[in-house]
Motif scaffolding. Structure first.
Motif, PDB file in Angstrom:
ATOM      1  N   ARG A  76       0.641  -1.053   0.020  1.00 12.38           N
ATOM      2  CA  ARG A  76      -0.072   0.084   0.046  1.00 12.38           C
ATOM      3  C   ARG A  76       0.852   1.346   0.045  1.00 12.38           C
ATOM      4  O   ARG A  76       1.903   1.450   0.697  1.00 12.38           O
ATOM      5  CB  ARG A  76      -0.815  -0.006   1.281  1.00 12.38           C
ATOM      6  N   LEU A  77       0.468   2.289  -0.797  1.00 13.05           N
ATOM      7  CA  LEU A  77       1.130   3.613  -0.716  1.00 13.05           C
ATOM      8  C   LEU A  77       1.391   4.245   0.581  1.00 13.05           C
ATOM      9  O   LEU A  77       0.220   4.372   1.174  1.00 13.05           O
ATOM     10  CB  LEU A  77       0.709   4.390  -1.879  1.00 13.05           C
ATOM     11  N   LYS A  78       2.470   4.471   0.933  1.00 10.85           N
ATOM     12  CA  LYS A  78       2.602   5.352   2.246  1.00 10.85           C
ATOM     13  C   LYS A  78       1.939   6.574   2.342  1.00 10.85           C
ATOM     14  O   LYS A  78       1.180   6.875   3.331  1.00 10.85           O
ATOM     15  CB  LYS A  78       3.958   5.485   2.467  1.00 10.85           C
ATOM     16  N   LYS A  79       1.898   7.274   0.999  1.00 13.21           N
ATOM     17  CA  LYS A  79       1.087   8.664   0.983  1.00 13.21           C
ATOM     18  C   LYS A  79       0.637   8.638  -0.473  1.00 13.21           C
ATOM     19  O   LYS A  79       1.203   8.102  -1.459  1.00 13.21           O
ATOM     20  CB  LYS A  79       2.036   9.662   1.167  1.00 13.21           C
ATOM     21  N   ASN A  88       9.862   2.023  -2.905  1.00 10.25           N
ATOM     22  CA  ASN A  88      10.103   2.607  -1.644  1.00 10.25           C
ATOM     23  C   ASN A  88       9.123   3.221  -1.223  1.00 10.25           C
ATOM     24  O   ASN A  88       8.941   3.737   0.080  1.00 10.25           O
ATOM     25  CB  ASN A  88      11.459   3.583  -1.433  1.00 10.25           C
ATOM     26  N   SER A  89       8.173   3.547  -2.218  1.00  8.95           N
ATOM     27  CA  SER A  89       6.702   4.431  -1.644  1.00  8.95           C
ATOM     28  C   SER A  89       5.705   3.444  -0.933  1.00  8.95           C
ATOM     29  O   SER A  89       4.794   3.838  -0.737  1.00  8.95           O
ATOM     30  CB  SER A  89       6.024   5.078  -3.048  1.00  8.95           C
ATOM     31  N   TYR A  90       6.024   2.369  -1.007  1.00  3.13           N
ATOM     32  CA  TYR A  90       4.910   1.131  -0.427  1.00  3.13           C
ATOM     33  C   TYR A  90       5.537   0.778   0.709  1.00  3.13           C
ATOM     34  O   TYR A  90       6.453   0.593   1.370  1.00  3.13           O
ATOM     35  CB  TYR A  90       4.926   0.162  -1.663  1.00  3.13           C
ATOM     36  N   ARG A  91       4.552   0.406   1.597  1.00  2.52           N
ATOM     37  CA  ARG A  91       4.673  -0.584   2.985  1.00  2.52           C
ATOM     38  C   ARG A  91       3.815  -1.694   2.686  1.00  2.52           C
ATOM     39  O   ARG A  91       2.501  -1.739   2.485  1.00  2.52           O
ATOM     40  CB  ARG A  91       4.153   0.382   3.982  1.00  2.52           C
ATOM     41  N   ILE A  93       1.366  -4.383   4.018  1.00  2.00           N
ATOM     42  CA  ILE A  93       0.315  -4.477   5.032  1.00  2.00           C
ATOM     43  C   ILE A  93       0.103  -6.298   5.258  1.00  2.00           C
ATOM     44  O   ILE A  93      -0.356  -6.859   4.281  1.00  2.00           O
ATOM     45  CB  ILE A  93      -1.016  -3.917   4.502  1.00  2.00           C
ATOM     46  N   SER A 163      13.700   1.617  13.157  1.00  3.07           N
ATOM     47  CA  SER A 163      13.175   1.312  11.833  1.00  3.07           C
ATOM     48  C   SER A 163      12.563  -0.059  11.825  1.00  3.07           C
ATOM     49  O   SER A 163      13.131  -1.127  12.358  1.00  3.07           O
ATOM     50  CB  SER A 163      14.209   1.336  10.556  1.00  3.07           C
ATOM     51  N   SER A 164      11.260  -0.248  11.505  1.00  2.02           N
ATOM     52  CA  SER A 164      10.481  -1.606  11.501  1.00  2.02           C
ATOM     53  C   SER A 164      10.796  -2.349  12.775  1.00  2.02           C
ATOM     54  O   SER A 164      10.849  -3.570  12.990  1.00  2.02           O
ATOM     55  CB  SER A 164      10.965  -2.524  10.466  1.00  2.02           C
TER      56      SER A 164
END
Length: 219
Positions: A76-79, A88-91, A93, A163-164
């Protein structure tokens, strides 16, 4: 000094407790669920006794079924403003079944009650406690700084951003802390060990899914 009595068994779940948990739960559901959450809420009076038996079986045996330890991982897009073409734009889930989250909520409520009754939480812990938040943490730090300034002391503030953080917890260390600090023993300790081990996940992207992947460690 507070003498803590070891918690060896968890109190059974009641049908009414299950009914309230299902009713208050978010209506979101996972692809792993056999029926959507909104439908489960509509028939909760019929299924609450079954769900209570399921939860109590897990609590009494100290085991969490493998099906409830499987997660579906999506990106999912972080923003919304980030570049979708940049990985890198994703996290990631991780989505668990509703049944898995239901058992988790039942165990969490009993574990927190045990910790609060025996005063096992650190006095300054603000995370994951009722009537505590980032606001109480900031107020505590602010108060300490003001008092130090009033005493004419030099104050230094160090902030750490791990981080994480939740992905780097050592399970063996966590289980040891649960036993030694939080007096978790017998069946309860077995349940936490079962919950943390033999977990698996499937990665999903659009209509494509990977084969189930076992999670052997948290590092």
């Amino acid at each position: 000094m507070v003498v803590c009595r070891p918690t060896e068994k968890l109190q059974p779940v009641t049908v009414e407790e299950i009914r309230k948990l299902v009713t208050k739960a978010p209506s979101m559901h996972c692809q792993l669920d056999p029926i959507p959450t909104w439908l489960l809420k509509q028939v909760v009076d019929l299924l609450a006794p079954v769900l209570a038996v399921m939860c109590n079986t897990s609590l009494m045996t100290g085991k969490l079924p493998s099906a409830e330890k499987h997660a579906l991982v999506t990106a999912r897009l972080k923003k919304p403003t980030l570049d979708p073409a940049d990985l890198n734009s994703y996290r990631p889930i991780s989505n668990l079944s509703f049944a898995s989250k239901l058992v988790q909520r039942c165990v969490a409520a009993r574990f927190v009650a045990h910790c609060e009754q025996n005063r096992l939480f650190p006095g300054r812990q603000s995370a994951y406690r009722r009537h505590h938040s980032t606001e109480t943490a900031v107020l505590a730090v602010h108060n300490d700084i003001i008092q130090a300034i009033d005493r004419g002391q030099l104050t230094a503030l160090v902030l750490l951003d791990l981080s994480s953080a939740f992905d780097t917890v050592d399970y063996t260390c966590l289980l040891t802390i649960l036993r030694n600090r939080f007096s978790v023993d017998a069946t309860v300790a077995s349940w936490f060990q079962s919950y943390l081990t033999d977990r698996s996940q499937t990665f999903s992207a659009g209509r494509d899914q990977s084969f189930p992947v076992m999670i052997y460690c948290s590092l």
